[in-house]
Structure formats: structure tokens, C-alpha cells
Write an enzyme that holds these catalytic residues in place. Structure first.
Site, short mmCIF file in Angstrom:
data_model
loop_
_atom_site.label_atom_id
_atom_site.label_comp_id
_atom_site.label_asym_id
_atom_site.label_seq_id
_atom_site.Cartn_x
_atom_site.Cartn_y
_atom_site.Cartn_z
N GLU A 103 0.86 -1.19 0.00
CA GLU A 103 0.00 0.00 0.00
C GLU A 103 0.89 1.24 0.00
O GLU A 103 1.98 1.23 0.57
CB GLU A 103 -0.83 -0.08 1.29
CG GLU A 103 -2.14 0.55 1.46
CD GLU A 103 -2.91 1.23 0.36
OE1 GLU A 103 -2.35 1.59 -0.69
OE2 GLU A 103 -4.08 1.48 0.58
N ASP A 104 0.46 2.28 -0.65
CA ASP A 104 1.28 3.50 -0.67
C ASP A 104 1.19 4.24 0.65
O ASP A 104 2.19 4.54 1.28
CB ASP A 104 0.88 4.41 -1.85
CG ASP A 104 -0.62 4.70 -1.93
OD1 ASP A 104 -1.40 4.21 -1.08
OD2 ASP A 104 -1.03 5.44 -2.85
N ASP A 107 -4.08 6.32 5.38
CA ASP A 107 -4.57 7.61 5.86
C ASP A 107 -5.71 7.33 6.84
O ASP A 107 -5.48 7.04 8.00
CB ASP A 107 -4.99 8.45 4.65
CG ASP A 107 -5.44 9.86 5.02
OD1 ASP A 107 -5.38 10.21 6.22
OD2 ASP A 107 -5.85 10.61 4.12
N LYS A 135 -0.06 7.41 8.28
CA LYS A 135 -0.35 8.70 8.95
C LYS A 135 -0.73 8.51 10.43
O LYS A 135 -0.89 9.49 11.15
CB LYS A 135 -1.44 9.46 8.19
CG LYS A 135 -0.97 9.94 6.81
CD LYS A 135 -1.93 10.91 6.15
CE LYS A 135 -1.46 11.25 4.76
NZ LYS A 135 -2.45 12.04 3.98
N PHE A 154 -1.40 16.38 2.89
CA PHE A 154 -1.58 15.67 1.62
C PHE A 154 -0.25 15.63 0.88
O PHE A 154 0.33 16.67 0.56
CB PHE A 154 -2.67 16.31 0.75
CG PHE A 154 -3.14 15.36 -0.31
CD1 PHE A 154 -4.07 14.38 -0.03
CD2 PHE A 154 -2.59 15.43 -1.59
CE1 PHE A 154 -4.46 13.47 -1.00
CE2 PHE A 154 -2.99 14.51 -2.57
CZ PHE A 154 -3.93 13.54 -2.27
N VAL A 155 0.23 14.41 0.65
CA VAL A 155 1.56 14.25 0.06
C VAL A 155 1.47 13.63 -1.34
O VAL A 155 0.53 12.91 -1.65
CB VAL A 155 2.47 13.41 0.98
CG1 VAL A 155 2.58 14.05 2.35
CG2 VAL A 155 1.96 11.98 1.12
N ASP A 161 -0.55 10.42 -5.92
CA ASP A 161 -1.02 11.44 -6.86
C ASP A 161 -1.94 12.46 -6.21
O ASP A 161 -2.47 12.25 -5.11
CB ASP A 161 -1.83 10.77 -7.97
CG ASP A 161 -3.21 10.30 -7.46
OD1 ASP A 161 -3.24 9.57 -6.46
OD2 ASP A 161 -4.24 10.69 -8.05
N ARG A 167 2.65 11.51 -9.74
CA ARG A 167 3.07 10.14 -9.40
C ARG A 167 4.53 9.90 -9.76
O ARG A 167 5.19 9.06 -9.15
CB ARG A 167 2.22 9.11 -10.14
CG ARG A 167 0.76 9.04 -9.70
CD ARG A 167 0.15 7.76 -10.26
NE ARG A 167 -1.31 7.78 -10.27
CZ ARG A 167 -2.08 7.46 -9.25
NH1 ARG A 167 -1.54 7.12 -8.11
NH2 ARG A 167 -3.40 7.48 -9.37
P1 IMP Z 1 -7.47 5.86 3.18
O1 IMP Z 1 -8.62 4.98 2.84
O2 IMP Z 1 -7.93 7.17 3.78
O3 IMP Z 1 -6.45 5.19 4.09
O4 IMP Z 1 -6.73 6.28 1.85
C1 IMP Z 1 -6.83 5.49 0.71
C2 IMP Z 1 -6.01 5.93 -0.46
O5 IMP Z 1 -6.08 7.34 -0.60
C3 IMP Z 1 -4.52 5.64 -0.37
O6 IMP Z 1 -4.20 4.34 -0.75
C4 IMP Z 1 -3.97 6.67 -1.33
O7 IMP Z 1 -4.03 6.20 -2.66
C5 IMP Z 1 -4.91 7.85 -1.14
N1 IMP Z 1 -4.30 8.83 -0.23
C6 IMP Z 1 -4.47 8.98 1.11
N2 IMP Z 1 -3.73 9.99 1.60
C7 IMP Z 1 -3.04 10.48 0.53
C8 IMP Z 1 -2.05 11.54 0.39
O8 IMP Z 1 -1.63 12.23 1.32
N3 IMP Z 1 -1.59 11.73 -0.89
C9 IMP Z 1 -2.01 10.99 -1.96
N4 IMP Z 1 -2.91 10.00 -1.86
C10 IMP Z 1 -3.41 9.75 -0.63
MG MG Z 2 -4.75 8.18 -5.04
#
Ligand code: IMP
Ligand code: MG
Length: 182
Positions: A103-104, A107, A135, A154-155, A161, A167
Site C-alpha cells: 500500500e502507498d 490515511d 499517517k 496531503f503528500v 497522486d 506520481r
Molecule cells: P485511506 O482509505 O484514507 O487510508 O486512503 C486510501 C487511499 O487514498 C490511499 O491508498 C492513497 O491512494 C490515497 N491517499 C491517502 N492519503 C493520501 C495523500 O496524502 N496523498 C495521496 N494520496 C493519498
Molecule cells: Mg490516489
């Protein structure tokens, strides 16, 4: 002016190309030790984790297989919608296999929570997560392997992206809020 070097939309550098490379090697070595002698399948959560996964598998000194899944929870915004949709499912059967999700960033963790539950229902031998960034928000899922703790901003870069851009930046930095606040 260069898009890749000193991108004007990136207000702060967080992790350099070299720091990321070192960290990915470290995670790869841990995975190599932990999964020695096991049948390992690395799953890439498209599209953000593609860059990380490509480097990670080359740091795992084991015969790994790879598969790809595409889930969507964000649209073009910067906050999780909480609604996760499988856009592309895995091609392979994971029953009885050791699965490692690449996973990237974690959040809110909503995407991953959904994904883990979904994969566990298919009776794999195990499901673990390798997240490049975490995070560490309250209630977010834990990850066995974490690269860096990421500030609550937001990174972009190294696969991450905003509206499908940035990216290809080789580093990770904080995106100027002006880009998405209008
Ligand atoms: P989550 O469900 O909130 O944990 O986030 C899901 C997806 O949102 C991650 O796998 C990312 O692709 C994207 N995402 C969350 N935070 C960021 C950020 O800071 N920058 C870019 N993409 C993000
Ligand atoms: Mg994304």
C-alpha cells in the site's frame, strides 16, 4: 523550470529518493527473513502503490508472485469518501496463500480495512500489509511493515497522486494546498 526537480507545487520535501530507496531495501530484507520457505503473493493496490511495489519486490530475495487490484475511494478529492469500490479484482485465487498487500499510504485506513476483510473472506493462509507511509490516525489499521510515519498532510510523489498527477516525482513531498483549495 523542471517538473521533477524543484516542482513549484511541492512546498516541502519529506522523503528523498535515497531515503526511500534505503527504506524499501530495509522492508525487503524483513520480508525476505519473515517469509523464507513460504509461498508469497504480493498484491499491489493500484494505482498509488505501483511504484513502491515495483521496487519492493526487487528487494525481496525470494520467489514471489504478484497480482494487482484496483480499488477506488477517493475520486479526485483529498479526503476518503469511505465508499470503496473494486474497480479491478485479482486474477489469481489466494486460497491457502500468504498474501502481502503493498500500500502507498494508510490515511483513514478505510480502504485497507475493506480490502483486508474482503481478502480474508477468500481463505488465504495469511494477510499482512506493507505500507510505505502511515499517517497513524486514530482507528486506522495497523500494518506489519511501515516505511515512514507521514504527517497529516496531503503528500505526492513516488506513486502518490493528486488528480492523477505527480506520481512520477522520485521523492515524496507535501503538496501546496493552493493546488486543491479553490
Ligand atoms: P485511506 O482509505 O484514507 O487510508 O486512503 C486510501 C487511499 O487514498 C490511499 O491508498 C492513497 O491512494 C490515497 N491517499 C491517502 N492519503 C493520501 C495523500 O496524502 N496523498 C495521496 N494520496 C493519498
Ligand atoms: Mg490516489
Amino acid at each position: 523550470m523542471s517538473f521533477l526537480v524543484d516542482n513549484p507545487d511541492v512546498v516541502r520535501m519529506l522523503f528523498t529518493r535515497d531515503q526511500i530507496a534505503d527504506k524499501v531495501q530495509e522492508i525487503g530484507a524483513q520480508v525476505t527473513a519473515d517469509y523464507a520457505g513460504q509461498d508469497l503473493l504480493v498484491i499491489c493496490v493500484l494505482r498509488g502503490a505501483a511504484t513502491f511495489m515495483a521496487d519492493l519486490v526487487r528487494a525481496i530475495d525470494l520467489p514471489v508472485e504478484m497480482d494487482y487490484m484496483c480499488v477506488s475511494s477517493y475520486g479526485n478529492g483529498v479526503a476518503s469518501s469511505g465508499v470503496v469500490r473494486i474497480v479491478k479484482d485479482l486474477d489469481c485465487d489466494i486460497r491457502g496463500r500468504h498474501v502481502l498487500i503493498a500500500e502507498d499510504v494508510i490515511d483513514s485506513g478505510l480502504t485497507l480495512k475493506y480490502l483486508i476483510r474482503n481478502l480474508e473472506s477468500r481463505s488465504p493462509a495469511s494477510v499482512e500489509v506493507a505500507a510505505l507511509l502511515h499517517k497513524h490516525r486514530e482507528g486506522a489499521v495497523e500494518s506489519k511493515y511501515v516505511g515512514f510515519t507521514c504527517p497529516d498532510e496531503f503528500v505526492v510523489g513516488y506513486g502518490l497522486d493528486y488528480a492523477e498527477k505527480y506520481r512520477n516525482l522520485p521523492y515524496i513531498g507535501v503538496l501546496d494546498p493552493k493546488v486543491y483549495e479553490h
